[in-house]
Design a protein around this motif. Sequence first.
Motif, PDB file in Angstrom:
ATOM      1  N   ILE A  42    -110.360 -59.779 -20.953  1.00 15.52           N
ATOM      2  CA  ILE A  42    -110.097 -61.351 -20.894  1.00 15.52           C
ATOM      3  C   ILE A  42    -110.647 -61.857 -19.437  1.00 15.52           C
ATOM      4  O   ILE A  42    -111.447 -61.347 -18.474  1.00 15.52           O
ATOM      5  N   THR A  43    -110.616 -63.163 -19.766  1.00 14.17           N
ATOM      6  CA  THR A  43    -111.343 -63.754 -19.365  1.00 14.17           C
ATOM      7  C   THR A  43    -109.902 -65.467 -18.462  1.00 14.17           C
ATOM      8  O   THR A  43    -109.296 -65.372 -19.132  1.00 14.17           O
ATOM      9  N   ALA A  44    -110.539 -65.634 -17.884  1.00 14.17           N
ATOM     10  CA  ALA A  44    -108.644 -66.834 -17.041  1.00 14.17           C
ATOM     11  C   ALA A  44    -109.880 -67.452 -16.274  1.00 14.17           C
ATOM     12  O   ALA A  44    -110.425 -67.475 -15.120  1.00 14.17           O
ATOM     13  N   ILE A  45    -108.592 -69.086 -15.999  1.00 19.03           N
ATOM     14  CA  ILE A  45    -108.809 -69.902 -14.970  1.00 19.03           C
ATOM     15  C   ILE A  45    -107.790 -70.538 -14.920  1.00 19.03           C
ATOM     16  O   ILE A  45    -106.491 -70.053 -15.138  1.00 19.03           O
ATOM     17  N   GLY A  46    -107.913 -70.738 -13.527  1.00 21.80           N
ATOM     18  CA  GLY A  46    -106.640 -71.560 -13.070  1.00 21.80           C
ATOM     19  C   GLY A  46    -106.205 -72.041 -11.673  1.00 21.80           C
ATOM     20  O   GLY A  46    -107.450 -72.446 -10.702  1.00 21.80           O
ATOM     21  N   ALA A  47    -105.054 -71.329 -10.853  1.00 18.90           N
ATOM     22  CA  ALA A  47    -105.178 -71.912  -9.415  1.00 18.90           C
ATOM     23  C   ALA A  47    -103.968 -70.407  -8.899  1.00 18.90           C
ATOM     24  O   ALA A  47    -102.556 -70.191  -9.737  1.00 18.90           O
ATOM     25  N   PHE A  48    -104.049 -70.041  -7.848  1.00 20.06           N
ATOM     26  CA  PHE A  48    -102.971 -69.015  -6.848  1.00 20.06           C
ATOM     27  C   PHE A  48    -102.125 -69.818  -5.949  1.00 20.06           C
ATOM     28  O   PHE A  48    -103.214 -70.628  -5.472  1.00 20.06           O
ATOM     29  N   GLU A  49    -101.182 -69.470  -5.854  1.00 25.53           N
ATOM     30  CA  GLU A  49    -100.796 -69.851  -4.245  1.00 25.53           C
ATOM     31  C   GLU A  49    -100.719 -68.881  -3.052  1.00 25.53           C
ATOM     32  O   GLU A  49    -101.694 -69.927  -2.112  1.00 25.53           O
ATOM     33  N   GLN A  50    -101.206 -68.280  -3.688  1.00 24.63           N
ATOM     34  CA  GLN A  50    -101.768 -67.373  -2.516  1.00 24.63           C
ATOM     35  C   GLN A  50    -102.396 -65.907  -3.878  1.00 24.63           C
ATOM     36  O   GLN A  50    -101.795 -65.232  -4.711  1.00 24.63           O
ATOM     37  N   ALA A  51    -103.413 -64.906  -2.385  1.00 23.10           N
ATOM     38  CA  ALA A  51    -103.863 -63.590  -3.636  1.00 23.10           C
ATOM     39  C   ALA A  51    -104.709 -62.526  -2.937  1.00 23.10           C
ATOM     40  O   ALA A  51    -104.751 -63.088  -1.980  1.00 23.10           O
ATOM     41  N   VAL A  52    -104.340 -61.572  -2.932  1.00 19.11           N
ATOM     42  CA  VAL A  52    -105.409 -60.611  -2.855  1.00 19.11           C
ATOM     43  C   VAL A  52    -106.140 -59.734  -4.104  1.00 19.11           C
ATOM     44  O   VAL A  52    -105.467 -59.436  -4.736  1.00 19.11           O
ATOM     45  N   VAL A  53    -107.368 -59.632  -2.772  1.00 18.34           N
ATOM     46  CA  VAL A  53    -108.152 -59.528  -3.926  1.00 18.34           C
ATOM     47  C   VAL A  53    -108.909 -57.844  -2.514  1.00 18.34           C
ATOM     48  O   VAL A  53    -108.720 -57.781  -1.622  1.00 18.34           O
ATOM     49  N   GLY A  54    -109.691 -57.350  -3.607  1.00 14.87           N
ATOM     50  CA  GLY A  54    -109.997 -55.609  -2.786  1.00 14.87           C
ATOM     51  C   GLY A  54    -111.523 -55.698  -3.534  1.00 14.87           C
ATOM     52  O   GLY A  54    -112.221 -55.593  -4.326  1.00 14.87           O
ATOM     53  N   TRP A  55    -112.227 -54.614  -2.348  1.00 14.73           N
ATOM     54  CA  TRP A  55    -113.049 -54.496  -2.323  1.00 14.73           C
ATOM     55  C   TRP A  55    -113.172 -52.678  -1.807  1.00 14.73           C
ATOM     56  O   TRP A  55    -112.272 -51.937  -1.691  1.00 14.73           O
ATOM     57  N   PHE A  56    -113.817 -52.257  -2.965  1.00 14.58           N
ATOM     58  CA  PHE A  56    -113.371 -51.144  -3.036  1.00 14.58           C
ATOM     59  C   PHE A  56    -114.903 -50.065  -2.147  1.00 14.58           C
ATOM     60  O   PHE A  56    -115.375 -49.901  -2.007  1.00 14.58           O
ATOM     61  N   ARG A  58    -115.566 -46.655  -0.977  1.00 18.60           N
ATOM     62  CA  ARG A  58    -116.349 -45.344  -0.931  1.00 18.60           C
ATOM     63  C   ARG A  58    -115.687 -44.541  -0.581  1.00 18.60           C
ATOM     64  O   ARG A  58    -115.256 -43.035  -0.692  1.00 18.60           O
ATOM     65  N   GLU A  59    -115.814 -44.881   0.930  1.00 19.22           N
ATOM     66  CA  GLU A  59    -115.628 -43.310   1.744  1.00 19.22           C
ATOM     67  C   GLU A  59    -114.211 -42.835   1.522  1.00 19.22           C
ATOM     68  O   GLU A  59    -113.706 -42.088   1.919  1.00 19.22           O
ATOM     69  N   ALA A  60    -113.470 -44.216   2.039  1.00 23.31           N
ATOM     70  CA  ALA A  60    -111.850 -44.208   2.336  1.00 23.31           C
ATOM     71  C   ALA A  60    -111.074 -43.805   0.870  1.00 23.31           C
ATOM     72  O   ALA A  60    -110.056 -43.420   0.694  1.00 23.31           O
ATOM     73  N   GLY A  61    -112.215 -43.867  -0.284  1.00 25.25           N
ATOM     74  CA  GLY A  61    -111.127 -44.105  -1.863  1.00 25.25           C
ATOM     75  C   GLY A  61    -110.182 -44.877  -1.836  1.00 25.25           C
ATOM     76  O   GLY A  61    -109.096 -44.572  -3.434  1.00 25.25           O
ATOM     77  N   ASP A  62    -110.391 -46.006  -1.537  1.00 30.41           N
ATOM     78  CA  ASP A  62    -109.120 -47.075  -1.328  1.00 30.41           C
ATOM     79  C   ASP A  62    -109.437 -48.348  -1.638  1.00 30.41           C
ATOM     80  O   ASP A  62    -111.321 -48.635  -0.809  1.00 30.41           O
ATOM     81  N   TYR A  63    -108.875 -49.406  -2.092  1.00 30.69           N
ATOM     82  CA  TYR A  63    -109.548 -50.409  -2.227  1.00 30.69           C
ATOM     83  C   TYR A  63    -109.032 -51.164  -0.610  1.00 30.69           C
ATOM     84  O   TYR A  63    -107.841 -50.756   0.031  1.00 30.69           O
ATOM     85  N   ARG A  64    -110.165 -51.860   0.190  1.00 27.39           N
ATOM     86  CA  ARG A  64    -109.941 -53.073   1.394  1.00 27.39           C
ATOM     87  C   ARG A  64    -109.044 -53.997   0.864  1.00 27.39           C
ATOM     88  O   ARG A  64    -109.543 -54.897   0.052  1.00 27.39           O
ATOM     89  N   ARG A  65    -108.201 -54.928   1.139  1.00 24.74           N
ATOM     90  CA  ARG A  65    -107.614 -55.644   0.761  1.00 24.74           C
ATOM     91  C   ARG A  65    -107.633 -56.811   1.589  1.00 24.74           C
ATOM     92  O   ARG A  65    -107.576 -56.783   2.424  1.00 24.74           O
ATOM     93  N   ILE A  66    -108.246 -57.777   1.136  1.00 25.84           N
ATOM     94  CA  ILE A  66    -108.654 -58.353   1.312  1.00 25.84           C
ATOM     95  C   ILE A  66    -107.839 -60.104   0.827  1.00 25.84           C
ATOM     96  O   ILE A  66    -107.561 -60.452  -0.451  1.00 25.84           O
ATOM     97  N   PRO A  67    -106.438 -60.989   2.102  1.00 22.60           N
ATOM     98  CA  PRO A  67    -105.724 -61.435   1.856  1.00 22.60           C
ATOM     99  C   PRO A  67    -106.355 -62.969   1.807  1.00 22.60           C
ATOM    100  O   PRO A  67    -107.597 -63.301   2.247  1.00 22.60           O
ATOM    101  N   VAL A  68    -105.942 -63.947   0.711  1.00 23.07           N
ATOM    102  CA  VAL A  68    -106.527 -64.927   0.668  1.00 23.07           C
ATOM    103  C   VAL A  68    -104.519 -65.518   1.034  1.00 23.07           C
ATOM    104  O   VAL A  68    -103.819 -66.016   0.435  1.00 23.07           O
ATOM    105  N   ARG A  69    -104.483 -65.903   1.865  1.00 23.71           N
ATOM    106  CA  ARG A  69    -103.232 -66.010   2.594  1.00 23.71           C
ATOM    107  C   ARG A  69    -103.487 -68.641   2.230  1.00 23.71           C
ATOM    108  O   ARG A  69    -102.255 -69.341   3.019  1.00 23.71           O
ATOM    109  N   GLU A  70    -103.449 -68.444   0.753  1.00 25.12           N
ATOM    110  CA  GLU A  70    -103.725 -70.412   1.240  1.00 25.12           C
ATOM    111  C   GLU A  70    -104.084 -70.750  -0.645  1.00 25.12           C
ATOM    112  O   GLU A  70    -104.111 -69.888  -1.740  1.00 25.12           O
ATOM    113  N   GLN A  71    -103.427 -72.151  -0.702  1.00 23.25           N
ATOM    114  CA  GLN A  71    -104.138 -71.945  -1.935  1.00 23.25           C
ATOM    115  C   GLN A  71    -105.383 -71.953  -2.960  1.00 23.25           C
ATOM    116  O   GLN A  71    -106.470 -72.379  -1.737  1.00 23.25           O
TER     117      GLN A  71
END
Length: 151
Positions: A42-56, A58-71
Amino acid sequence: MRVKRLQESPESVHVVVLDAGEEAVGAVGRLARELRLGAAQITAIGAFEQAVVGWFDREAGDYRRIPVREQCEVLSLVGDIAVGEDGEPAPHLHAVLGTADGQVRGGHLLEGRTWPTLELVVRNSPTALAKTWRPEVGLALIDPDETAERP
């Protein structure tokens, strides 16, 4: 979500356009199930009004949530889909998002509310790949030596 098949074989190619307000990760999951994708890129471009990306983490075994609270602009979205251990398509998406001040946030795409659009190209192979649990990593990853039944 609007979908148009551009090519049937040997690999199928689809253009997918998400409308304003659609949640991208859920939409890609639905698309993967509907099209029975088993080894897709998959490849894509476009825009979001808001999003959440994550950083894995290793010690916690889960993604740290990084909110982007803007367009934000979807500067790059890349990913794959393989068959998970449950037999269902498992999307894995990464995004680089640009904010109004020119800064970027990036990581594993956990959520993305589309505005005004997200334009995806989906290429699917005739062979399905399998994701297998890797306990030493704490994630299910594509095993290039394993094929799977198409979902």
